[in-house]
Motif scaffolding. Structure first.
Motif, PDB file in Angstrom:
ATOM      1  N   SER A  94      68.434  19.076  28.962  1.00  0.00           N
ATOM      2  CA  SER A  94      69.165  18.002  28.311  1.00  0.00           C
ATOM      3  C   SER A  94      70.666  18.213  28.506  1.00  0.00           C
ATOM      4  CB  SER A  94      68.850  17.986  26.812  1.00  0.00           C
ATOM      5  OG  SER A  94      69.345  19.167  26.194  1.00  0.00           O
ATOM      6  N   THR A  95      71.446  17.168  28.221  1.00  0.00           N
ATOM      7  CA  THR A  95      72.901  17.274  28.334  1.00  0.00           C
ATOM      8  C   THR A  95      73.449  18.350  27.411  1.00  0.00           C
ATOM      9  OG1 THR A  95      73.076  14.929  28.900  1.00  0.00           O
ATOM     10  CG2 THR A  95      75.079  16.009  28.090  1.00  0.00           C
ATOM     11  N   CYS A  96      72.854  18.483  26.248  1.00  0.00           N
ATOM     12  CA  CYS A  96      73.288  19.497  25.283  1.00  0.00           C
ATOM     13  C   CYS A  96      73.125  20.900  25.862  1.00  0.00           C
ATOM     14  CB  CYS A  96      72.498  19.351  23.989  1.00  0.00           C
ATOM     15  SG  CYS A  96      72.928  20.566  22.720  1.00  0.00           S
ATOM     16  N   TRP A  97      71.970  21.168  26.471  1.00  0.00           N
ATOM     17  CA  TRP A  97      71.732  22.492  27.033  1.00  0.00           C
ATOM     18  C   TRP A  97      72.594  22.742  28.265  1.00  0.00           C
ATOM     19  CZ3 TRP A  97      69.908  26.800  25.300  1.00  0.00           C
ATOM     20  CH2 TRP A  97      69.030  26.779  24.210  1.00  0.00           C
ATOM     21  N   ARG A  98      72.850  21.707  29.039  1.00  0.00           N
ATOM     22  CA  ARG A  98      73.751  21.857  30.190  1.00  0.00           C
ATOM     23  C   ARG A  98      75.144  22.267  29.717  1.00  0.00           C
ATOM     24  NH1 ARG A  98      72.803  19.087  35.161  1.00  0.00           N
ATOM     25  NH2 ARG A  98      70.676  18.299  35.355  1.00  0.00           N
ATOM     26  N   ARG A  99      75.586  21.619  28.660  1.00  0.00           N
ATOM     27  CA  ARG A  99      76.909  21.943  28.128  1.00  0.00           C
ATOM     28  C   ARG A  99      76.951  23.373  27.620  1.00  0.00           C
ATOM     29  NH1 ARG A  99      81.965  21.691  29.093  1.00  0.00           N
ATOM     30  NH2 ARG A  99      83.282  21.871  27.249  1.00  0.00           N
ATOM     31  N   ARG A 100      75.889  23.811  26.966  1.00  0.00           N
ATOM     32  CA  ARG A 100      75.844  25.195  26.483  1.00  0.00           C
ATOM     33  C   ARG A 100      75.915  26.187  27.632  1.00  0.00           C
ATOM     34  NH1 ARG A 100      70.955  24.503  22.025  1.00  0.00           N
ATOM     35  NH2 ARG A 100      72.193  23.387  20.444  1.00  0.00           N
ATOM     36  N   ILE A 101      75.205  25.882  28.708  1.00  0.00           N
ATOM     37  CA  ILE A 101      75.225  26.774  29.868  1.00  0.00           C
ATOM     38  C   ILE A 101      76.601  26.758  30.520  1.00  0.00           C
ATOM     39  CG2 ILE A 101      74.283  27.144  32.187  1.00  0.00           C
ATOM     40  CD1 ILE A 101      71.601  26.099  31.116  1.00  0.00           C
ATOM     41  N   ASP A 102      77.229  25.571  30.594  1.00  0.00           N
ATOM     42  CA  ASP A 102      78.598  25.482  31.101  1.00  0.00           C
ATOM     43  C   ASP A 102      79.531  26.388  30.303  1.00  0.00           C
ATOM     44  OD1 ASP A 102      78.137  23.757  33.153  1.00  0.00           O
ATOM     45  OD2 ASP A 102      78.857  21.971  32.130  1.00  0.00           O
ATOM     46  N   THR A 103      79.418  26.298  28.986  1.00  0.00           N
ATOM     47  CA  THR A 103      80.281  27.094  28.113  1.00  0.00           C
ATOM     48  C   THR A 103      80.044  28.583  28.323  1.00  0.00           C
ATOM     49  OG1 THR A 103      80.294  25.342  26.436  1.00  0.00           O
ATOM     50  CG2 THR A 103      80.918  27.553  25.719  1.00  0.00           C
ATOM     51  N   LEU A 104      78.778  28.979  28.426  1.00  0.00           N
ATOM     52  CA  LEU A 104      78.450  30.382  28.654  1.00  0.00           C
ATOM     53  C   LEU A 104      79.013  30.863  29.985  1.00  0.00           C
ATOM     54  CD1 LEU A 104      76.984  32.965  27.851  1.00  0.00           C
ATOM     55  CD2 LEU A 104      74.906  32.041  28.912  1.00  0.00           C
ATOM     56  N   CYS A 105      78.855  30.045  31.038  1.00  0.00           N
ATOM     57  CA  CYS A 105      79.386  30.415  32.350  1.00  0.00           C
ATOM     58  C   CYS A 105      80.904  30.555  32.295  1.00  0.00           C
ATOM     59  CB  CYS A 105      78.996  29.367  33.394  1.00  0.00           C
ATOM     60  SG  CYS A 105      77.257  29.416  33.901  1.00  0.00           S
ATOM     61  N   GLY A 106      81.568  29.620  31.590  1.00  0.00           N
ATOM     62  CA  GLY A 106      83.019  29.700  31.476  1.00  0.00           C
ATOM     63  C   GLY A 106      83.467  30.968  30.764  1.00  0.00           C
ATOM     64  N   LEU A 107      82.802  31.304  29.666  1.00  0.00           N
ATOM     65  CA  LEU A 107      83.149  32.514  28.927  1.00  0.00           C
ATOM     66  C   LEU A 107      82.899  33.775  29.759  1.00  0.00           C
ATOM     67  CD1 LEU A 107      81.736  31.597  25.397  1.00  0.00           C
ATOM     68  CD2 LEU A 107      84.146  31.709  26.084  1.00  0.00           C
ATOM     69  N   LEU A 108      81.784  33.790  30.485  1.00  0.00           N
ATOM     70  CA  LEU A 108      81.486  34.956  31.324  1.00  0.00           C
ATOM     71  C   LEU A 108      82.479  35.096  32.467  1.00  0.00           C
ATOM     72  CD1 LEU A 108      77.572  34.804  31.460  1.00  0.00           C
ATOM     73  CD2 LEU A 108      78.991  36.499  30.289  1.00  0.00           C
ATOM     74  N   LEU A 109      82.895  33.966  33.050  1.00  0.00           N
ATOM     75  CA  LEU A 109      83.916  34.020  34.106  1.00  0.00           C
ATOM     76  C   LEU A 109      85.221  34.582  33.554  1.00  0.00           C
ATOM     77  CD1 LEU A 109      83.283  30.634  35.943  1.00  0.00           C
ATOM     78  CD2 LEU A 109      82.986  32.917  36.921  1.00  0.00           C
ATOM     79  N   LEU A 110      85.599  34.148  32.354  1.00  0.00           N
ATOM     80  CA  LEU A 110      86.784  34.717  31.713  1.00  0.00           C
ATOM     81  C   LEU A 110      86.626  36.221  31.505  1.00  0.00           C
ATOM     82  CD1 LEU A 110      87.642  32.053  28.970  1.00  0.00           C
ATOM     83  CD2 LEU A 110      89.038  32.666  30.944  1.00  0.00           C
TER      84      LEU A 110
END
Length: 206
Positions: free
Chosen positions: A177-193
């Protein structure tokens, strides 16, 4: 060692270097979910091309170039750190609505170039290739044919991993779902940081 055996072992080397979860893997996952399989795959191809370049240096045993790359380890690591932090911030700030756009044309070339540059920001990778290829070649400088076989094997192994990762994530992404995609985006962004900050600290502390 036969050409087939040498290629197989080099392919496994390429696979093993690409497979661990790291910044490039996160980029492939994030871009595949956001823009599709093609974006994830070309990101992986950019990284595989950098691996092949470093493998070429490792096969050739270019001592002066290896030493020069080693001396550049700090500035390149700081570049990689800054680049990862920028990517992490950009990922966190990007709106979910942008997901359907920017997946083709010049964007694909940019994905490949960014992954290529990010992979090159760790020049010490070449030292691992030198050590591995010395073992494969029996502690002797490989001939021209053996060198080409090893470089090709590394590239193919790396590409195979990115192809499988982009394909799997693309398949799973269609079920999220869009909600889970956004969560994964956020996780990827935090991990990249996190990767970017850790790389910078490690580079500065030596």
């Amino acid at each position: 060692m036969s050409g087939v055996a040498l290629f197989s072992q080099a392919l496994l080397v390429g696979w093993a270097i690409a497979a661990p979860v790291g910044p490039i893997g996160l980029l492939v996952i994030e871009r595949t979910l956001r823009y599709g399989r093609a974006a994830g795959l070309v990101t992986g191809l950019g990284a595989a091309s950098a691996d092949a370049l470093y493998a070429t240096v490792g096969v050739a045993g270019l001592g002066m170039l290896t030493a020069w790359l080693t001396r550049l380890a700090l500035p390149l690591a700081l570049f990689g750190s800054g680049f990862l932090i920028w990517l992490g911030v950009a990922t966190l700030r990007r709106a979910p609505a942008e997901r359907a756009a920017a997946g083709a044309g010049a964007g694909l070339a940019g994905y490949a170039v960014s992954a290529f540059a990010l992979t090159l920001s760790n020049p010490l990778t070449v030292l691992s290739f030198v050590a591995v290829f010395a073992g494969l070649a029996g502690r002797q400088a490989p001939g021209a044919v053996a060198g080409v076989v090893m470089i090709t094997g590394v590239f193919c192994g790396s590409v195979l991993w990115w192809l499988m990762l982009a394909g799997t994530v693309g398949w799973l992404g269609g079920k999220l779902s869009t909600c889970w995609r956004r969560r994964i985006d956020t996780l990827c962004g935090l991990l990249l940081l996190g990767f970017g900050a850790a790389l910078g600290v490690r580079a500065l502390l030596g």
